[in-house]
Design a protein around this motif. Structure first.
Motif, short mmCIF file in Angstrom:
data_model
loop_
_atom_site.label_atom_id
_atom_site.label_comp_id
_atom_site.label_asym_id
_atom_site.label_seq_id
_atom_site.Cartn_x
_atom_site.Cartn_y
_atom_site.Cartn_z
N MET A 33 0.72 -1.84 -0.14
CA MET A 33 0.55 0.52 0.03
C MET A 33 0.55 0.86 -0.02
SD MET A 33 -3.06 -0.62 2.99
CE MET A 33 -4.74 -2.86 2.29
N PRO A 34 0.21 2.42 -0.78
CA PRO A 34 1.40 3.64 -1.16
C PRO A 34 1.34 3.59 1.16
CG PRO A 34 -0.59 3.74 -2.35
CD PRO A 34 -0.54 2.57 -1.19
N SER A 35 2.79 4.74 1.05
CA SER A 35 3.02 5.27 2.53
C SER A 35 1.95 6.49 2.65
CB SER A 35 4.44 5.34 2.36
OG SER A 35 4.87 4.09 2.37
N ALA A 36 1.88 6.87 3.81
CA ALA A 36 1.45 7.99 4.18
C ALA A 36 2.99 9.17 4.49
CB ALA A 36 0.42 7.98 5.72
N LYS A 37 2.58 9.80 5.20
CA LYS A 37 3.55 10.84 5.36
C LYS A 37 4.02 10.77 7.14
CE LYS A 37 2.15 14.41 2.43
NZ LYS A 37 1.67 15.69 2.25
N PHE A 38 4.02 9.57 7.99
CA PHE A 38 4.45 9.65 8.78
C PHE A 38 4.02 7.79 8.95
CE2 PHE A 38 -0.10 9.49 9.16
CZ PHE A 38 -0.40 8.43 10.41
N ASP A 39 5.07 7.22 10.16
CA ASP A 39 5.11 5.92 10.07
C ASP A 39 4.17 5.15 10.43
OD1 ASP A 39 6.19 3.12 10.02
OD2 ASP A 39 7.79 3.36 10.92
N GLU A 40 3.20 4.89 9.98
CA GLU A 40 1.96 4.38 10.26
C GLU A 40 2.04 2.81 11.08
OE1 GLU A 40 -1.43 4.45 7.02
OE2 GLU A 40 0.78 4.27 6.39
N ASN A 41 0.95 3.06 12.13
CA ASN A 41 1.11 1.95 13.47
C ASN A 41 0.02 0.57 12.35
OD1 ASN A 41 1.72 2.75 15.56
ND2 ASN A 41 -0.29 4.34 15.18
N ILE A 42 0.15 -0.51 12.59
CA ILE A 42 -0.27 -1.53 12.56
C ILE A 42 -0.68 -2.08 12.95
CG2 ILE A 42 0.16 -3.96 10.99
CD1 ILE A 42 1.05 -1.49 9.34
N ASP A 43 -2.49 -2.43 12.81
CA ASP A 43 -3.41 -2.95 13.77
C ASP A 43 -4.26 -4.46 14.06
OD1 ASP A 43 -3.04 -0.88 16.16
OD2 ASP A 43 -3.72 0.34 14.97
N LEU A 44 -4.31 -5.22 14.85
CA LEU A 44 -5.24 -6.00 14.27
C LEU A 44 -5.93 -5.67 15.26
CD1 LEU A 44 -2.83 -9.10 15.39
CD2 LEU A 44 -4.28 -8.83 12.85
N SER A 45 -7.45 -6.20 14.99
CA SER A 45 -8.85 -5.75 15.24
C SER A 45 -9.56 -6.88 15.01
CB SER A 45 -9.99 -4.33 14.89
OG SER A 45 -8.20 -3.71 14.49
N PHE A 46 -10.21 -7.43 16.62
CA PHE A 46 -11.10 -8.57 16.75
C PHE A 46 -12.39 -7.96 17.19
CE2 PHE A 46 -6.76 -9.71 16.65
CZ PHE A 46 -6.65 -11.04 16.08
N HIS A 47 -13.58 -9.04 16.40
CA HIS A 47 -15.19 -8.87 16.75
C HIS A 47 -14.65 -10.16 17.60
CE1 HIS A 47 -18.59 -7.48 18.22
NE2 HIS A 47 -19.92 -8.68 17.57
N MET A 48 -15.06 -10.21 19.04
CA MET A 48 -14.99 -11.20 20.10
C MET A 48 -16.78 -12.17 19.86
SD MET A 48 -11.62 -11.40 20.05
CE MET A 48 -12.07 -12.57 20.66
#
Length: 231
Positions: A33-48
């Protein structure tokens, strides 16, 4: 309806709305994916798939990420006596007891992780209304209530993170930065998923994870084939 940026729309067109990707595929897509102007976070999201009304089905735990989160963590430790010296030597950013309690009561919350020795729990119990909603309250299940403060500090400095379910039945885990290579993102994500599975309450029946998504700060979420780890 919220208007999406050109960058977001450009990234979204390469994703299938109906497809659920393997973790390997999803990580590869994230890196392309194209990079943003900052070092983006990587997140995992779950619906339990738990009954959020049942207290014995609350999901909470911690995971030692193999490659850390990419963030410098500020650690606060509530302790007394010899434990204060050990905490300072281990690299805690803030160490103390009553003075820290007073400071937090006044609204100060400039830290990422709070720990406490067991003998301090009675003293800090009144901070629950302030720190609890922000996920900062020390808890034995996450390893933040301990007499071995030096080990706990070292674990969190190396990349240990806590996770807990919110009132809607969702769990979010930050697993790194967009600048990480694919191998590091994958290994951190895999470790986080394993920890989530180990945190499954014994009373949960049926599908434990209903939906799982991985994303960057400025990217759309990529749906994961959660069936492989939802049993």
């Amino acid at each position: 309806m919220k208007k999406r940026s050109k960058r977001y729309s450009s990234v979204s067109k390469d994703l299938s709305k109906d497809k659920k990707y393997s973790l390997e595929e999803a990580v590869s897509l994230l890196k392309k994916m194209p990079s943003a102007k900052f070092d983006e976070n990587i997140d995992l999201s779950f619906h339990m798939g738990v009954d959020i009304k049942q207290t014995d089905q609350f999901v909470r735990g911690s995971v030692a990420l193999p490659h850390g989160t990419g963030k410098t963590v500020k650690i606060l430790v509530f302790c007394k006596g010899e434990a204060e010296r050990l905490a300072k030597e281990a690299g805690a950013d803030y160490v103390g007891n009553q003075e820290l309690i007073d400071k937090i009561t006044s609204g100060w919350l400039d830290f990422d992780v709070a720990m406490a020795t067991p003998d301090m729990m009675r003293d800090i119990s009144r901070l629950g209304k302030i720190m609890g909603p922000r996920g900062l309250m020390p808890n034995p299940k996450s390893g933040t209530v301990t007499n071995d403060v030096a080990k706990a500090i070292n674990d969190f400095k190396k990349g240990k993170v806590e996770f807990k379910m919110d009132k809607a039945g969702n769990v979010g885990i930050r697993i790194g930065k967009a600048s990480f290579d694919e191998k590091k993102i994958y290994e951190n994500a895999h470790a986080a998923i394993e920890a989530l599975m180990k945190a499954k309450p014994a009373t949960v029946k049926g599908q434990y994870v209903k939906n799982a998504v991985i994303s960057r700060t400025m990217s759309p979420g990529i749906k994961l084939d959660h069936i492989k780890f939802s049993s």
